[in-house]
Design a protein around this motif. Structure first.
Motif, mmCIF file in Angstrom:
data_model
loop_
_atom_site.group_PDB
_atom_site.id
_atom_site.type_symbol
_atom_site.label_atom_id
_atom_site.label_comp_id
_atom_site.label_asym_id
_atom_site.label_seq_id
_atom_site.Cartn_x
_atom_site.Cartn_y
_atom_site.Cartn_z
ATOM 1 N N MET A 20 -4.890 8.018 23.883
ATOM 2 C CA MET A 20 -3.509 7.378 23.563
ATOM 3 C C MET A 20 -2.686 8.169 22.943
ATOM 4 S SD MET A 20 -5.230 3.551 22.906
ATOM 5 C CE MET A 20 -3.492 2.773 22.636
ATOM 6 N N ASN A 21 -1.356 7.899 22.974
ATOM 7 C CA ASN A 21 -0.271 8.734 22.375
ATOM 8 C C ASN A 21 0.037 8.252 21.055
ATOM 9 O OD1 ASN A 21 -0.189 10.605 24.684
ATOM 10 N ND2 ASN A 21 1.118 9.037 25.856
ATOM 11 N N ALA A 22 -0.455 7.000 20.987
ATOM 12 C CA ALA A 22 0.018 6.491 19.595
ATOM 13 C C ALA A 22 -0.947 5.272 19.212
ATOM 14 C CB ALA A 22 1.306 5.980 19.445
ATOM 15 N N ILE A 23 -1.016 4.871 18.024
ATOM 16 C CA ILE A 23 -1.616 3.746 17.616
ATOM 17 C C ILE A 23 -0.967 2.315 17.891
ATOM 18 C CG2 ILE A 23 -2.757 2.522 15.477
ATOM 19 C CD1 ILE A 23 -3.629 5.347 14.614
ATOM 20 N N TYR A 24 -1.786 1.292 18.409
ATOM 21 C CA TYR A 24 -0.961 0.137 18.506
ATOM 22 C C TYR A 24 -1.921 -0.796 17.707
ATOM 23 C CZ TYR A 24 2.061 2.099 22.013
ATOM 24 O OH TYR A 24 2.823 3.053 22.942
ATOM 25 N N LEU A 25 -1.395 -1.620 16.765
ATOM 26 C CA LEU A 25 -1.849 -2.599 16.113
ATOM 27 C C LEU A 25 -0.947 -3.843 16.057
ATOM 28 C CD1 LEU A 25 -3.148 -0.297 13.013
ATOM 29 C CD2 LEU A 25 -4.396 -1.379 14.646
ATOM 30 N N PRO A 26 -1.791 -4.799 15.761
ATOM 31 C CA PRO A 26 -1.079 -6.312 15.430
ATOM 32 C C PRO A 26 0.268 -5.937 14.442
ATOM 33 C CG PRO A 26 -3.285 -6.577 15.207
ATOM 34 C CD PRO A 26 -3.300 -5.092 15.310
ATOM 35 N N LYS A 27 1.139 -6.600 14.576
ATOM 36 C CA LYS A 27 2.417 -6.348 13.841
ATOM 37 C C LYS A 27 2.296 -6.711 12.184
ATOM 38 C CE LYS A 27 6.684 -7.619 14.991
ATOM 39 N NZ LYS A 27 7.326 -6.426 15.100
ATOM 40 N N TYR A 28 2.547 -5.751 11.418
ATOM 41 C CA TYR A 28 2.515 -6.025 10.100
ATOM 42 C C TYR A 28 3.462 -7.065 9.447
ATOM 43 C CZ TYR A 28 3.160 -5.082 5.257
ATOM 44 O OH TYR A 28 3.158 -5.216 3.795
ATOM 45 N N GLU A 29 2.853 -7.751 8.791
ATOM 46 C CA GLU A 29 3.521 -8.948 7.956
ATOM 47 C C GLU A 29 3.139 -8.815 6.503
ATOM 48 O OE1 GLU A 29 3.887 -12.636 10.785
ATOM 49 O OE2 GLU A 29 2.049 -11.865 11.070
ATOM 50 N N LYS A 30 4.038 -8.924 5.669
ATOM 51 C CA LYS A 30 3.511 -8.754 4.173
ATOM 52 C C LYS A 30 2.770 -10.100 3.543
ATOM 53 C CE LYS A 30 5.305 -7.406 -0.191
ATOM 54 N NZ LYS A 30 6.568 -6.957 -1.051
#
Length: 466
Positions: free
Chosen positions: A388-398
């Motif tokens: 993969m060209n980048a990392i995909y993760l669940p959106k960050y929420e503080k």
């Protein structure tokens, strides 16, 4: 529109997989509830799932047994564990429950052997294959082990001087092996391995220093490929060259009866990973038998030295995403609460990739990010998953902490990272958890080591008087 993290993973990979499942929006690893682990011990943390060690050993032994039976191979198979992959007591204790042998690399390894013998984990019936360049203390420790009756301690000769050093230190007759200096892959910066003795020099070395030496018996030829056992032209070519040396040597050396095919199996570093272990073992056994039949010599006993394959897939690391930094229009940095340089040094030193997945928030939207560590070093980052060209993760929420896991990290990372010692920017080593199954199959956990403290660092640095 499929914008959830679970949609991304399911569409990109064949998921779920044997060790990875999803339960109530959270990732499990071999049925271990990873979020419960985080809730109990906190993050960052490292863990070792001990049953995977025995599982991989038994898999390899089964594959070799099947190949030996299929080809009517008249030799035995011996599984050795490379202690350098992970020297921890809990690793050796688990591995040695499976009727295996060990390979050592340095003088202090022999001290571990002594401890294992004293506690009944290891006996004189276990082979101890002593590899590596042997300085005075290593020679002394090997000699003491043999002098005390461990006849299955087999030092592997790495250079022309080691034989004399050993014969001067050992008080009785003993067996040895010779390591072949294999040729490296064309892409390497050097042509021939710095370890061992060249193909063309092994038979002359035997005739000049071993053949008429009544104290020494040559038992083993050791063949090591740095890239491991892989189905490519380079590996099969080097194996054939090794077998030609073995058969030539066997014709003039009746005591030679073992071939050590060092260089391990690859381990799973991506959810795309495919490797036909059974085919490779079957073909290795077949090639050895065919070559020996052509040359009219008995087949050797086969030794393997599996380090990463033994322990690698037992390990994992879990981090919390502390903060997200939007550095420009395209780059979002998720900052973890630890350091890649110190806890996963291979990701920094040799660009090694591990399986990386979110632990929680699988039902939430995903975003493209980069992962950064806590040190002030520009190289402390992890920027791409395999294929993969980048990392995909669940959106960050503080307000909703995100946890991520790196898997199959059990080999080499602690020793290369200097476990228990100084860490770059004094970032502490995380907690280390041992995970086991009881007799009923229930998961049990145990705290092996707490997170490193400032007091430990200060003592090493000399700020605390001892």
């Amino acid at each position: 529109m499929n914008t959830k993290y679970i949609d991304l993973i399911s569409q990109t990979y064949d998921f779920p997989q044997e060790e990875f499942q999803l339960k109530e929006d959270q990732l499990t690893f071999h049925d271990i509830n990873l979020m419960q682990l985080v809730e109990k011990y906190g993050a960052p943390l490292k863990f070792t799932y001990l049953p995977k060690i025995s599982d991989n050993i038994q898999r390899a032994k089964k594959w070799f047994a099947e190949a030996i039976k299929k080809h009517d191979y008249n030799g035995k198979y011996h599984y050795c564990y490379c202690t350098k992959s992970s020297h921890f007591k809990h690793v050796l204790d688990e591995a040695l429950q499976n009727d295996i042998h060990i390979e050592t690399s340095s003088a202090f390894d022999i001290d571990i052997v002594r401890h294992l013998k004293k506690t009944g984990k290891l006996s004189n019936d276990n082979y101890v294959i002593c590899n590596g360049f042997k300085r005075d203390q290593y020679v002394k420790n090997i000699a003491e082990l043999i002098n005390q009756g461990h006849q299955k301690c087999i030092p592997i000769i790495d250079n022309y001087e080691e034989l004399n050093l050993l014969t001067n230190a050992v008080e009785k007759s003993f067996q040895i092996g010779i390591r072949i200096a294999s040729e490296e892959e064309p892409k390497f910066e050097f042509y021939t391995s710095r370890l061992g003795i060249g193909y063309k020099n092994i038979v002359p070395f035997y005739e000049e220093q071993i053949k008429n030496n009544e104290q020494v018996e040559l038992k083993m030829l050791h063949f090591f490929i740095n890239t491991g056992i892989r189905d490519n032209a380079y590996y099969w070519n080097e194996l054939q060259k090794c077998l030609r040396v073995y058969t030539r040597l066997k014709k003039i050396c009746p005591s030679l009866d073992s071939l050590n095919i060092g260089g391990g199996f690859p381990i799973k570093n991506s959810l795309y990973f495919t490797y036909d272990y059974e085919y490779m073992i079957d073909e290795v056994v077949n090639q050895i038998k065919l070559t020996c039949e052509e040359e009219g010599v008995p087949v050797p006993h086969i030794f393997t030295e599996f380090g990463s394959f033994t322990v690698g897939e037992s390990g994992g690391a879990i981090y919390e995403v502390l903060y997200q930094k939007q550095q420009n229009d395209r780059e979002k940095w998720n900052m973890i609460n630890s350091s890649f340089i110190t806890t996963l040094p291979d990701s920094w030193a040799i660009s090694k990739r591990f399986i990386m997945l979110a632990i929680n928030k699988w039902s939430e939207r995903y975003e493209r990010v980069l992962l950064g560590g806590l040190t002030c070093d520009s190289d402390d980052y992890y920027n791409s998953e395999q294929h993969m060209n980048a990392i995909y993760l669940p959106k960050y929420e503080k307000e909703k902490p995100l946890y991520i896991g790196f898997f199959n990290t059990g080999a080499y990372q602690e020793t290369i990272g200097g476990y228990g010692g100084l860490q770059h920017c004094l970032i502490p080593a995380p907690k280390h958890i041992l995970i086991q199954k009881d007799k009923k199959g229930n998961i049990t956990t145990e705290l092996f080591k707490e997170q490193q403290t400032s007091e430990a660092f200060l003592k090493i640095l000399g700020y605390h008087e001892s």
